[in-house]
Design a protein around this motif. Structure first.
Motif, PDB file in Angstrom:
ATOM      1  N   THR A 233       0.828  -1.208   0.000  1.00 28.76           N
ATOM      2  CA  THR A 233       0.000   0.000   0.000  1.00 28.76           C
ATOM      3  C   THR A 233       0.859   1.253   0.000  1.00 28.76           C
ATOM      4  O   THR A 233       0.583   2.205  -0.750  1.00 28.76           O
ATOM      5  N   ALA A 234       1.887   1.273   0.825  1.00 25.40           N
ATOM      6  CA  ALA A 234       2.737   2.462   0.908  1.00 25.40           C
ATOM      7  C   ALA A 234       3.474   2.711  -0.405  1.00 25.40           C
ATOM      8  O   ALA A 234       3.591   3.856  -0.856  1.00 25.40           O
ATOM      9  N   GLN A 235       3.955   1.641  -1.036  1.00 25.26           N
ATOM     10  CA  GLN A 235       4.687   1.810  -2.291  1.00 25.26           C
ATOM     11  C   GLN A 235       3.789   2.359  -3.390  1.00 25.26           C
ATOM     12  O   GLN A 235       4.115   3.356  -4.047  1.00 25.26           O
ATOM     13  N   ILE A 236       2.648   1.707  -3.602  1.00 23.20           N
ATOM     14  CA  ILE A 236       1.748   2.160  -4.673  1.00 23.20           C
ATOM     15  C   ILE A 236       1.155   3.521  -4.319  1.00 23.20           C
ATOM     16  O   ILE A 236       0.973   4.376  -5.194  1.00 23.20           O
ATOM     17  N   VAL A 241       0.872   9.500  -5.287  1.00 27.06           N
ATOM     18  CA  VAL A 241       1.099  10.897  -4.894  1.00 27.06           C
ATOM     19  C   VAL A 241       2.075  11.575  -5.854  1.00 27.06           C
ATOM     20  O   VAL A 241       1.876  12.731  -6.246  1.00 27.06           O
ATOM     21  N   THR A 242       3.129  10.872  -6.236  1.00 28.75           N
ATOM     22  CA  THR A 242       4.138  11.448  -7.130  1.00 28.75           C
ATOM     23  C   THR A 242       3.773  11.306  -8.597  1.00 28.75           C
ATOM     24  O   THR A 242       4.597  11.624  -9.470  1.00 28.75           O
ATOM     25  N   GLU A 243       2.565  10.802  -8.880  1.00 26.04           N
ATOM     26  CA  GLU A 243       2.032  10.668 -10.238  1.00 26.04           C
ATOM     27  C   GLU A 243       2.835   9.697 -11.093  1.00 26.04           C
ATOM     28  O   GLU A 243       2.803   9.767 -12.333  1.00 26.04           O
ATOM     29  N   GLU A 244       3.551   8.758 -10.480  1.00 21.41           N
ATOM     30  CA  GLU A 244       4.270   7.749 -11.243  1.00 21.41           C
ATOM     31  C   GLU A 244       3.313   6.749 -11.883  1.00 21.41           C
ATOM     32  O   GLU A 244       3.598   6.223 -12.965  1.00 21.41           O
ATOM     33  N   VAL A 245       2.182   6.478 -11.221  1.00 23.47           N
ATOM     34  CA  VAL A 245       1.203   5.566 -11.813  1.00 23.47           C
ATOM     35  C   VAL A 245       0.634   6.162 -13.093  1.00 23.47           C
ATOM     36  O   VAL A 245       0.480   5.466 -14.104  1.00 23.47           O
ATOM     37  N   ASP A 257      -0.157  -4.813 -14.602  1.00 22.58           N
ATOM     38  CA  ASP A 257       0.887  -5.757 -15.016  1.00 22.58           C
ATOM     39  C   ASP A 257       2.164  -5.593 -14.213  1.00 22.58           C
ATOM     40  O   ASP A 257       2.819  -6.583 -13.855  1.00 22.58           O
ATOM     41  N   LEU A 258       2.527  -4.343 -13.934  1.00 22.72           N
ATOM     42  CA  LEU A 258       3.819  -4.085 -13.295  1.00 22.72           C
ATOM     43  C   LEU A 258       3.751  -4.062 -11.777  1.00 22.72           C
ATOM     44  O   LEU A 258       4.682  -4.519 -11.107  1.00 22.72           O
ATOM     45  N   LEU A 259       2.654  -3.554 -11.210  1.00 23.37           N
ATOM     46  CA  LEU A 259       2.594  -3.310  -9.776  1.00 23.37           C
ATOM     47  C   LEU A 259       1.784  -4.330  -9.005  1.00 23.37           C
ATOM     48  O   LEU A 259       2.011  -4.510  -7.807  1.00 23.37           O
ATOM     49  N   VAL A 260       0.806  -4.977  -9.630  1.00 22.47           N
ATOM     50  CA  VAL A 260      -0.111  -5.839  -8.889  1.00 22.47           C
ATOM     51  C   VAL A 260       0.226  -7.318  -9.081  1.00 22.47           C
ATOM     52  O   VAL A 260       0.444  -8.043  -8.099  1.00 22.47           O
ATOM     53  N   LEU A 261       0.240  -7.775 -10.318  1.00 23.94           N
ATOM     54  CA  LEU A 261       0.407  -9.217 -10.545  1.00 23.94           C
ATOM     55  C   LEU A 261       1.725  -9.772 -10.012  1.00 23.94           C
ATOM     56  O   LEU A 261       1.735 -10.863  -9.419  1.00 23.94           O
ATOM     57  N   GLY A 336      -3.558   0.917  -1.997  1.00 25.37           N
ATOM     58  CA  GLY A 336      -2.545   1.818  -2.533  1.00 25.37           C
ATOM     59  C   GLY A 336      -3.087   2.678  -3.658  1.00 25.37           C
ATOM     60  O   GLY A 336      -2.787   3.879  -3.746  1.00 25.37           O
ATOM     61  N   PHE A 337      -3.920   2.090  -4.513  1.00 27.45           N
ATOM     62  CA  PHE A 337      -4.509   2.857  -5.613  1.00 27.45           C
ATOM     63  C   PHE A 337      -5.583   3.830  -5.127  1.00 27.45           C
ATOM     64  O   PHE A 337      -6.004   4.703  -5.888  1.00 27.45           O
ATOM     65  N   GLN A 338      -6.062   3.679  -3.889  1.00 25.65           N
ATOM     66  CA  GLN A 338      -7.075   4.589  -3.349  1.00 25.65           C
ATOM     67  C   GLN A 338      -6.468   5.840  -2.742  1.00 25.65           C
ATOM     68  O   GLN A 338      -7.212   6.714  -2.278  1.00 25.65           O
ATOM     69  N   VAL A 339      -5.156   5.958  -2.716  1.00 25.29           N
ATOM     70  CA  VAL A 339      -4.508   7.128  -2.126  1.00 25.29           C
ATOM     71  C   VAL A 339      -4.818   8.351  -2.972  1.00 25.29           C
ATOM     72  O   VAL A 339      -4.674   8.336  -4.203  1.00 25.29           O
ATOM     73  N   ARG A 340      -5.244   9.414  -2.317  1.00 22.43           N
ATOM     74  CA  ARG A 340      -5.503  10.686  -2.973  1.00 22.43           C
ATOM     75  C   ARG A 340      -4.905  11.790  -2.111  1.00 22.43           C
ATOM     76  O   ARG A 340      -5.042  11.785  -0.897  1.00 22.43           O
ATOM     77  N   GLY A 341      -4.245  12.733  -2.718  1.00 20.04           N
ATOM     78  CA  GLY A 341      -3.715  13.861  -1.958  1.00 20.04           C
ATOM     79  C   GLY A 341      -2.242  13.700  -1.647  1.00 20.04           C
ATOM     80  O   GLY A 341      -1.421  13.489  -2.539  1.00 20.04           O
ATOM     81  N   GLY A 342      -1.913  13.759  -0.357  1.00 19.42           N
ATOM     82  CA  GLY A 342      -0.515  13.765   0.042  1.00 19.42           C
ATOM     83  C   GLY A 342      -0.143  12.621   0.951  1.00 19.42           C
ATOM     84  O   GLY A 342      -0.767  11.553   0.952  1.00 19.42           O
ATOM     85  N   ALA A 343       0.879  12.868   1.778  1.00 18.99           N
ATOM     86  CA  ALA A 343       1.430  11.814   2.622  1.00 18.99           C
ATOM     87  C   ALA A 343       0.439  11.331   3.671  1.00 18.99           C
ATOM     88  O   ALA A 343       0.488  10.174   4.085  1.00 18.99           O
TER      89      ALA A 343
END
Length: 377
Positions: A233-236, A241-245, A257-261, A336-343
């Motif tokens: 959760t923390a990684q994703i 937050v940093t818009e890498e997704v 493909d890259l983060l979940v499976l 992790g995908f439900q994170v919105r906003g900041g830290a």
């Protein structure tokens, strides 16, 4: 009769009393309104209708217009009727524009606090919606997994092995320590009662069946949920937050493909192996207590072990582990995908991830116990 000259217009925004009423004077700009709120606190406003004369406003910008609207809104909220007059044409046009963009010159009334039934309904709808979106996420993961089975060349093996190392190998020390200590606790607590009745040898059944069928897979899953599920959760979440997704989607790499499976498959492989490891260490802890306090040496323990522990009992415990692993990985990635906003959102969703994972693991274990008990296992 000598007429007194009018007072000089100040270089800051203020409101003064005059024989004709109340006058807004000075420079109503970003610099001019710095101390306006403090000056307004010293004013004793009369009750009833008020008339504000804006003819003495020398300069007005958007910040000053917004502050003037706030002053009027505050007076109206206190039950007064306010009329603003005397503004120059350009100042009135700017004030009208700011008021239009702002929506209204008066602040909206405070929302009425929800009662118990309303709050319960809102929470129910929130949890039902969360359950639905989680099922959608699980379905998407299943579809992606099926697609990769048909096209295995697209699978990211490097990510799988990296997650196997972090979720499996790095978890061995904590699993070993806690499993060994739990085996000691179970053997010590149960052994005291068995020793009282002279049934020391039954410590083998107590420790072996309890740990292999129930406690070892359950405790291992709980440890992994707190350790590995939270890291997922923390990684994703940090990548959200940093818009890498979003960047991954932009360059054509599906995050599933890259983060979940890779995480899902790695944990599905690692958790059964960790469960077997926990089985061994917990039995060793029970053997230590059996020899120390119950006069059941290692050889007697190992001789009786295969007589009371069948292959079915062992497989039932290990067979739960892939289900627990899927729950932990899917919940961790989903939150992790439900994170919105900041830290702060990362920390909040990480907490939710651990709590939900442990709850669902225990619920699944209870369901296993009911179903297996119903078929005589």
């Amino acid at each position: 009769m000598t007429l007194l000259p009018p007072p000089p217009v100040p270089d800051f925004a203020t409101v003064r009393a005059s024989p004709e009423g109340w006058r807004c004077e000075g420079v109503w700009t970003l610099d001019g309104i710095l101390d306006l709120e403090q000056r307004l606190l010293d004013i004793q406003w009369p009750s009833g209708a008020l008339q504000l004369d804006g003819s003495a406003i020398r300069t007005l910008d958007t910040i000053g217009a917004l502050q003037l609207l706030n002053v009027i809104a505050g007076l109206e909220q206190a039950g007064r009727t306010v009329q603003l007059t005397g503004l120059r044409e350009e100042h009135q046009a700017l004030l009208d524009l700011v008021q239009q963009r702002r929506g209204s010159g008066t602040a909206p009334p405070p929302s009425k606090p929800a009662n118990f039934l309303e709050r319960m309904g809102q929470q129910t709808i929130h949890h039902l919606y969360g359950s639905f979106t989680f099922l959608v996420f699980v379905g998407e993961a299943a579809i992606t997994l099926g697609r990769l089975i048909l096209h295995p060349s697209r699978f990211r093996w490097q990510a799988l092995f990296a997650n196997l190392e972090t979720a499996g190998v790095h978890a061995l020390p904590i699993i070993a320590l806690l499993s060994f200590m739990i085996g000691i606790v179970i053997a010590y607590q149960g052994g005291q009662q068995l020793k009282f009745y002279g049934a020391n040898i039954f410590i083998v059944e107590l420790v072996s069946l309890t740990m292999l069928r129930e406690l070892a897979p359950l405790i291992t899953a709980i440890i992994v949920a707190g350790r590995t599920g939270s890291s997922y959760t923390a990684q994703i979440g940090t990548m959200q937050v940093t818009e890498e997704v979003d960047a991954l989607r932009t360059i054509g790499i599906p995050p599933m493909d890259l983060l979940v499976l890779p995480k899902l498959l790695a944990l599905t492989i690692a958790l059964p192996l960790l469960t077997v490891f926990a089985d061994v260490l917990s039995i060793v802890g029970g053997m230590v207590i059996a020899q120390t306090l119950l006069d059941v040496n290692f050889q007697d323990f190992l001789d009786r072990f295969p007589q009371v522990v069948t292959l079915t009992s062992f497989l039932l415990g290990v067979g739960k582990a892939p289900v627990f692993a899927a729950i932990i990985a899917l919940v961790g990635c989903y939150q992790g995908f439900q994170v919105r906003g900041g830290a702060d959102s990362v920390g909040r969703q990480t907490t939710v991830s651990v709590v939900e994972s442990i709850f669902l693991v225990i619920a699944a274990d209870a369901l296993f116990s009911i179903l297996l008990g119903g078929v005589g296992l």
